[in-house]
Design a protein around this motif. Structure first.
Motif, short mmCIF file in Angstrom:
data_model
loop_
_atom_site.label_atom_id
_atom_site.label_comp_id
_atom_site.label_asym_id
_atom_site.label_seq_id
_atom_site.Cartn_x
_atom_site.Cartn_y
_atom_site.Cartn_z
N GLU A 94 0.83 -1.22 0.00
CA GLU A 94 0.00 0.00 0.00
C GLU A 94 0.87 1.27 0.00
O GLU A 94 0.57 2.23 -0.70
N ALA A 95 1.93 1.23 0.80
CA ALA A 95 2.81 2.41 0.90
C ALA A 95 3.52 2.69 -0.42
O ALA A 95 3.89 3.83 -0.70
N ASN A 101 1.46 7.88 -5.48
CA ASN A 101 0.67 8.91 -4.79
C ASN A 101 1.24 10.28 -5.17
O ASN A 101 2.36 10.62 -4.77
N ILE A 115 2.77 12.96 -2.51
CA ILE A 115 4.08 12.88 -1.85
C ILE A 115 5.15 12.38 -2.82
O ILE A 115 4.85 11.81 -3.86
N ALA A 171 10.71 9.58 -2.66
CA ALA A 171 11.71 9.48 -1.58
C ALA A 171 11.01 9.28 -0.23
O ALA A 171 11.46 8.50 0.60
N GLU A 172 9.90 10.00 -0.02
CA GLU A 172 9.15 9.85 1.24
C GLU A 172 8.57 8.45 1.35
O GLU A 172 8.62 7.83 2.42
N SER A 205 8.55 10.03 7.66
CA SER A 205 8.55 8.62 7.23
C SER A 205 8.76 7.69 8.43
O SER A 205 8.19 6.60 8.49
N LEU A 223 0.01 5.05 6.35
CA LEU A 223 0.60 5.14 5.01
C LEU A 223 1.20 6.53 4.78
O LEU A 223 0.67 7.53 5.31
N PRO A 224 2.30 6.61 4.01
CA PRO A 224 3.01 7.89 3.89
C PRO A 224 2.14 9.04 3.38
O PRO A 224 2.28 10.18 3.84
N GLY A 225 1.23 8.78 2.43
CA GLY A 225 0.35 9.85 1.89
C GLY A 225 -0.56 10.39 2.98
O GLY A 225 -0.72 11.60 3.14
N ARG A 254 1.38 12.49 5.59
CA ARG A 254 1.72 13.85 5.18
C ARG A 254 0.51 14.78 5.41
O ARG A 254 0.63 15.85 5.99
N PRO A 275 16.29 11.43 5.44
CA PRO A 275 16.16 10.71 4.15
C PRO A 275 14.98 11.21 3.31
O PRO A 275 15.04 11.20 2.09
N ASP A 276 13.88 11.65 3.96
CA ASP A 276 12.76 12.16 3.18
C ASP A 276 12.73 13.68 3.12
O ASP A 276 11.80 14.27 2.57
#
Lengths: 353, 85
Positions: free
Chosen positions: A314-315, A319, A322, A325-326, B28, B37-39, B42, B63-64
Motif C-alpha cells: 500500500e505504501a 501517490n 508525496i 523518496a518519502e 517517514s 501510510l506515507p500519503g 503527510r 532521508p525524506d
C-alpha cells in the motif's frame, strides 16, 4: 577527547595550591610536631620563635589576599553566569584573581604604613570591605537633571581597576568565544541532523535539576522557536548546538563528543529516542538502491507476514501528493523495524557483491 | 497552556504519543512507527501543524527531507502537564 580549555591556567592553580599546602605543612610540623626538649638541636628553639613571629606577620596578609581572591572569583562568576567554570579556567581569569589578591595585600600594607596601629579585625573590615567597595564605586558629586552620564561630575576612585577589569573580562570573553565556537562546530560535525540536535537539547533542558518550571518552559519555548520552519536550517542547527552548550556546559558537550567519537556506530547516546547513525546509512542505501517495486519484492522475499507485506504494498502505490523518496524512506524505516537492520544489511551486502 | 480547537482522532493521538516519547523524527519514521501510510501521514501532519500540535520543517539530513517534532503545548496536552516531558 583531547581538547582542554586552558591546561596552563589549571596547572598554575594546582601548583600554587600545592606550594601553599607544603608551606603550611612545614609550619605545622616545625611548630607543633617537633618537640623542643633536651634532645633537640640548639638552633631549634630560636628557629621556632622566628617562624612563629614570621607566621604571625604573614597570616593577616594571607587572610586578606584570600578574601581579595574570593571577591575576584565572585566577580567573574557573576559576570559569566552561563559559563562560570569555563571562565575561571581561562588565563585572564587567573590574572584578574591574582590582581585582586595583590591589590588587597597592597591596601593592607598602605593602611599599616599610613595609619596608627589598630586591631586586625579593624584592618580586615577596612581592606576586605571598605577598599574593595571603593575601587568598585563611582562617586557622583553632581548630576544635571534629566541627563545621562555625560552631564555628571563624578570621581571614580577605582578607574584604574575598572580599566584593568574591563580588559580582563574582554579577554576572557574572547577566549570563551573561541571555545564556544569550537564546541558548536564539533557538535555539528558529530551530530549533523536537526532531529539529533533537537532531541539532545530537549533532554539537556528537561534533565536540569536546578531550573524552575517557568525557566524550563521558557527554554523549551526558545528551543521550539529555533526549529520554526521559517528559520534557515544551518542557523537552526548552530543555535540549537549553542543552546546545548549553554544549558549543559562544556563538560557535558565534551561527554557527548567523546561518546560520538568512541562509539561511531551508536553516535547518539544522550537520548534513547534517536536512531543509531548506522540506521540512517541503511535507510539511505535502501532509498538509493531500490525503487518502490524493488522494495515490495524485497519485503516479500524477507517475510511471510501478510500485514507487513500489505503495508509495504500500500505504501508503495503511486501517490502524487508525496515524493517517491518519502514513500521509500517510510518503507525503509518500516522494514528495519519489522525485519531488523542486521538482516537487511546482510541481504544488501550479498546482493551488491 | 494554549487550548486547542481541534479534536484528535485515535491515530493523531498515537502520532503525538510517538513524538512525545521518541523525540523529533522524519515523517517517514513516524509513519513506519504508527503503521500509517506515507500519503495519509503527510496530510495528517500538515493538519496537525496548522493546529499547532507539531512543527513540520525541512531537514536536508533526513532521508525524506523533512523533520517533525511535537510542540511544547501539545506535549503538555498529551502528558496532562504544562510542557513537562
Amino acid at each position: 577527547m583531547t581538547e582542554n580549555i586552558a591546561p596552563t591556567s589549571a596547572s598554575i592553580g594546582a601548583k600554587i595550591l600545592l606550594l601553599l599546602v607544603i608551606l603550611l605543612s612545614f609550619v605545622v610540623v616545625v611548630l607543633l610536631v617537633w618537640p623542643v626538649g633536651p634532645a633537640a638541636p640548639t638552633w631549634m628553639g630560636p628557629f621556632q620563635g622566628d617562624l612563629r613571629h614570621f607566621t604571625a606577620v604573614l597570616a593577616p596578609f594571607l587572610v586578606i589576599g584570600f578574601v581579595g581572591g574570593l571577591i575576584g572569583v565572585a566577580e567573574l562568576v557573576s559576570t559569566f553566569k552561563t559559563y562560570p567554570r569555563e571562565a575561571l579556567l581561562t588565563r585572564w581569569a587567573w590574572v584578574l584573581i591574582f590582581a585582586n589578591v595583590f591589590a588587597a595585600i597592597a591596601a593592607l600594607l598602605i593602611l599599616r604604613a599610613t595609619t596608627s596601629p589598630m586591631s586586625f579585625l579593624m584592618e580586615f573590615l577596612i581592606v576586605a570591605f571598605g577598599f574593595q567597595g571603593i575601587i568598585r564605586t563611582r562617586f557622583v558629586l553632581a548630576k544635571q537633571v534629566g541627563s545621562d552620564k555625560d552631564g555628571e561630575v563624578a570621581v571614580n576612585l577605582g578607574w584604574l581597576y575598572d580599566q584593568f577589569s574591563n580588559l580582563a573580562r574582554r579577554q576572557i570573553d574572547l577566549e570563551l568565544m573561541n571555545n564556544r565556537r569550537t564546541a558548536v562546530t564539533r557538535l555539528l560535525q558529530y551530530y549533523p541532523t536537526l532531529a539529533e540536535l533537537y532531541d539532545i537539547a530537549l533532554y539537556t533542558i528537561t534533565a536540569r535539576e536546578t531550573l524552575t518550571s517557568e525557566e524550563e518552559q521558557e527554554k523549551l519555548d526558545a528551543l521550539e522557536k529555533l526549529i520554526d520552519p521559517k528559520a534557515p536550517e544551518h542557523f537552526a542547527k548552530t543555535s540549537i548546538a549553542l543552546m546545548i552548550l549553554e544549558n549543559g556546559g562544556q563538560s557535558y558537550v565534551n561527554l557527548l563528543l567523546d561518546q560520538a567519537m568512541n562509539q561511531p556506530d551508536t553516535a547518539v547516546l544522550a537520548t534513547a529516542a534517536a536512531p543509531p547513525a548506522r540506521q540512517d546509512t541503511l535507510i539511505r542505501r535502501l532509498v538509493e538502491e531500490y525503487d518502490l517495486d524493488g522494495l515490495v519484492a524485497l519485503t516479500n522475499q524477507l517475510t511471510d507476514d501478510e500485514a507487513t507485506q500489505n503495508y509495504v504494498r500500500e505504501a508503495a502505490k503511486p501517490n502524487p501528493a508525496i515524493s517517491q523518496a518519502e514513500q521509500k524512506a517510510t518503507i525503509a524505516h518500516f522494514l528495519i523495524q519489522q525485519i531488523g537492520a542486521d538482516t537487511l544489511n546482510r541481504v544488501m551486502d550479498t546482493a551488491s557483491s | 497552556m494554549k487550548r486547542f480547537q481541534f479534536e484528535l482522532t485515535d491515530t493523531e493521538t498515537k502520532v503525538l504519543n510517538t513524538l512525545a516519547s521518541r523525540g523529533a523524527m522524519s515523517p517517514s519514521q513516524v509513519a513506519a512507527e504508527t503503521w500509517i501510510l506515507p500519503g495519509d501521514m503527510r496530510t495528517m501532519l500538515q493538519e496537525m501543524s496548522s493546529a499547532g500540535f507539531v512543527v513540520l520543517r525541512e531537514d536536508s539530513n533526513s532521508p525524506d527531507g523533512w523533520l517533525v517534532a511535537i510542540t511544547n503545548n501539545a506535549r503538555g496536552f498529551v502528558n496532562g502537564s504544562n510542557g513537562k516531558r
